[in-house]
Design a protein around this motif. Structure first.
Motif, short mmCIF file in Angstrom:
data_model
loop_
_atom_site.label_atom_id
_atom_site.label_comp_id
_atom_site.label_asym_id
_atom_site.label_seq_id
_atom_site.Cartn_x
_atom_site.Cartn_y
_atom_site.Cartn_z
N ASN A 177 71.56 -8.48 62.80
CA ASN A 177 72.05 -9.58 61.87
C ASN A 177 71.80 -8.83 60.40
O ASN A 177 72.34 -9.29 59.51
N TYR A 178 71.01 -7.83 60.36
CA TYR A 178 70.66 -7.28 59.09
C TYR A 178 69.67 -5.75 59.31
O TYR A 178 68.92 -5.90 60.26
N PHE A 179 70.00 -4.93 58.48
CA PHE A 179 69.74 -3.72 58.63
C PHE A 179 69.56 -2.98 57.16
O PHE A 179 70.54 -3.03 56.42
N ASN A 180 68.43 -2.44 56.90
CA ASN A 180 68.25 -1.90 55.56
C ASN A 180 67.13 -0.77 55.54
O ASN A 180 66.17 -1.04 56.28
N LEU A 181 67.29 0.13 54.75
CA LEU A 181 65.87 0.85 54.47
C LEU A 181 65.55 0.83 52.83
O LEU A 181 66.36 0.96 51.96
N PHE A 182 64.41 0.81 52.71
CA PHE A 182 63.86 0.39 51.59
C PHE A 182 62.89 1.46 50.99
O PHE A 182 62.01 1.86 51.76
N GLN A 183 63.00 2.00 49.74
CA GLN A 183 62.11 3.31 49.32
C GLN A 183 60.96 2.66 48.50
O GLN A 183 60.90 2.53 47.27
N SER A 184 59.82 2.07 49.35
CA SER A 184 58.77 1.64 48.85
C SER A 184 57.81 1.72 49.89
O SER A 184 57.82 1.57 50.98
N ASN A 185 56.49 1.85 49.43
CA ASN A 185 55.14 1.74 50.25
C ASN A 185 54.22 0.75 49.96
O ASN A 185 53.24 0.86 50.11
N HIS A 186 54.86 -0.38 49.36
CA HIS A 186 54.14 -1.39 48.81
C HIS A 186 54.19 -2.71 49.66
O HIS A 186 55.31 -2.87 49.88
N ILE A 187 53.14 -3.33 50.24
CA ILE A 187 53.31 -4.55 51.02
C ILE A 187 53.99 -5.73 50.13
O ILE A 187 54.80 -6.37 50.68
N SER A 188 53.50 -5.66 48.91
CA SER A 188 54.28 -6.73 48.17
C SER A 188 55.92 -6.54 47.96
O SER A 188 56.65 -7.83 48.15
N ASP A 189 56.42 -5.44 47.96
CA ASP A 189 57.73 -5.20 48.03
C ASP A 189 58.40 -5.68 49.35
O ASP A 189 59.40 -6.27 49.39
N LEU A 190 57.37 -5.43 50.58
CA LEU A 190 58.26 -5.72 51.64
C LEU A 190 58.15 -7.08 51.82
O LEU A 190 59.33 -7.64 52.48
N VAL A 191 57.06 -7.94 51.38
CA VAL A 191 57.25 -9.32 51.48
C VAL A 191 58.42 -10.02 50.76
O VAL A 191 59.10 -10.72 50.98
N TYR A 192 58.51 -9.26 49.44
CA TYR A 192 59.67 -9.88 48.51
C TYR A 192 61.06 -9.71 49.24
O TYR A 192 61.74 -10.48 49.21
N HIS A 193 61.24 -8.41 49.67
CA HIS A 193 62.71 -8.20 50.41
C HIS A 193 62.83 -8.88 51.44
O HIS A 193 63.94 -9.59 51.73
N LEU A 194 61.69 -9.07 52.32
CA LEU A 194 61.88 -10.04 53.46
C LEU A 194 62.33 -11.47 53.20
O LEU A 194 63.30 -11.96 53.83
N LEU A 195 61.60 -11.98 52.45
CA LEU A 195 61.73 -13.52 52.06
C LEU A 195 62.94 -13.48 51.40
O LEU A 195 63.87 -14.53 51.67
N PHE A 196 63.51 -12.84 50.35
CA PHE A 196 64.75 -12.87 49.73
C PHE A 196 65.99 -12.53 50.92
O PHE A 196 66.81 -13.56 50.60
N ILE A 197 65.64 -11.89 51.65
CA ILE A 197 66.76 -11.85 52.71
C ILE A 197 67.12 -13.19 53.64
O ILE A 197 68.30 -13.58 53.71
N LEU A 198 65.77 -13.61 53.83
CA LEU A 198 65.91 -14.70 54.83
C LEU A 198 66.45 -15.90 53.70
O LEU A 198 67.26 -16.78 54.29
N GLU A 199 66.05 -16.26 52.53
CA GLU A 199 66.54 -17.06 51.75
C GLU A 199 68.19 -16.77 51.29
O GLU A 199 68.77 -17.80 51.68
N GLN A 200 68.67 -15.82 51.19
CA GLN A 200 70.18 -15.65 51.17
C GLN A 200 70.65 -15.77 52.40
O GLN A 200 71.99 -16.20 52.24
N LYS A 201 70.33 -15.69 53.62
CA LYS A 201 70.82 -15.89 54.86
C LYS A 201 70.79 -17.28 55.45
O LYS A 201 70.93 -17.92 56.49
N GLU A 202 69.52 -18.01 54.46
CA GLU A 202 69.64 -19.48 54.76
C GLU A 202 68.74 -19.41 56.26
O GLU A 202 69.05 -20.45 57.25
N LEU A 203 67.84 -18.58 56.40
CA LEU A 203 66.96 -18.39 57.57
C LEU A 203 65.83 -18.95 57.35
O LEU A 203 65.14 -18.74 56.17
N ASN A 204 64.95 -19.37 58.35
CA ASN A 204 63.52 -19.76 58.17
C ASN A 204 62.56 -18.68 58.89
O ASN A 204 62.60 -18.44 60.15
#
Length: 254
Positions: A177-204
């Protein structure tokens, strides 16, 4: 049976190259378990350094199969139908800006997709010269092969963590349903991108199981990530399914 150079033909050698390390695992094809593994820290990521490492006796044995995953940043996934109707370089140019280095690709027939990726030509030449029988695979190919080696009917979030970035994959009903590679090693970035993707896809988030690879249960940021997401993070206790997931999954690609 104990591994040695004389019976190496009964084992497979999986090698993984990242910007900061070169790792390998010698895998028993019957049990799919590692009998030997090691990681080398790369100080310069240059040809001379890798050449010295590849002169190690472990890379000289006559294994049944030998493979290498390359974790290049520039890659894309496309349906096989589109790939068959176009040139790999033309498709790659739609997603990434020139100049391009050597462009290669791996098919994933079971998912009906192709990974097209850029690989520095000197890396390709070095490994082919040193290990002529080697098969080169992009990290994303081994990752997806490993994920879909078991049914993915329920909704899952898969995170493959590297020191210089992370892959984020959402699966459900045996599909990506989704696939991407992110250039970051910060946990905060992982949390941000994951929650943003779920919001855009209207998933919980609570509807998903989260599985993590590339780390073990003692990873010092595991508790922090779980706390920030307020969600349990699953890391397999078996090395082959955790920090060595990519190395083990390469067996599915050869």
């Amino acid at each position: 049976m104990t591994f040695n150079s004389a019976n190496a033909y009964q084992y497979t050698l999986s090698i993984a190259l990242q910007n900061d390390k070169l790792s390998y695992s010698i895998i028993d094809l019957d049990t799919k378990k590692s009998v030997e593994d090691k990681a080398f820290t790369l100080l310069s990521f240059k040809k001379e350094e890798l050449t010295k490492l590849l002169d190690s006796p472990v890379f000289k044995n006559d294994y049944k199969t030998i493979s290498l995953t390359v974790s290049s940043n520039r890659q894309t996934l496309i349906p096989i139908s589109i790939f068959n109707a176009s040139k790999p370089t033309d498709i790659f140019a739609l997603n990434h800006q020139a100049p391009f280095d050597d462009i290669d690709y791996n098919r994933i027939p079971e998912l009906d997709i192709v990974t097209i990726y850029e690989i520095p030509l000197w890396i390709k030449q070095l490994f082919v010269v040193k290990i002529p029988r080697i098969k080169i695979i992009h990290t994303s190919t081994a990752l997806l092969k490993g994920i879909f080696n078991v049914p993915q009917f329920s909704s899952r979030i898969h995170i493959f963590w590297q020191n210089n970035g992370f892959y984020l994959v959402l699966t459900s009903k045996n599909k990506i349903n989704y696939f991407n590679l992110f250039q970051s090693n910060h946990i905060s970035d992982l949390v941000y991108h994951l929650l943003f993707i779920l919001e855009q896809k209207e998933l919980n988030l609570k509807d998903f199981e989260i599985k993590m690879y590339g780390v073990n249960n003692n990873w010092n940021q595991l508790k922090e990530l779980s706390k920030l997401l307020n969600h349990k993070i699953k890391v397999d206790f078996r090395k082959e399914k955790a920090e060595n997931f990519i190395l083990t999954s390469q067996v599915l690609c050869v």
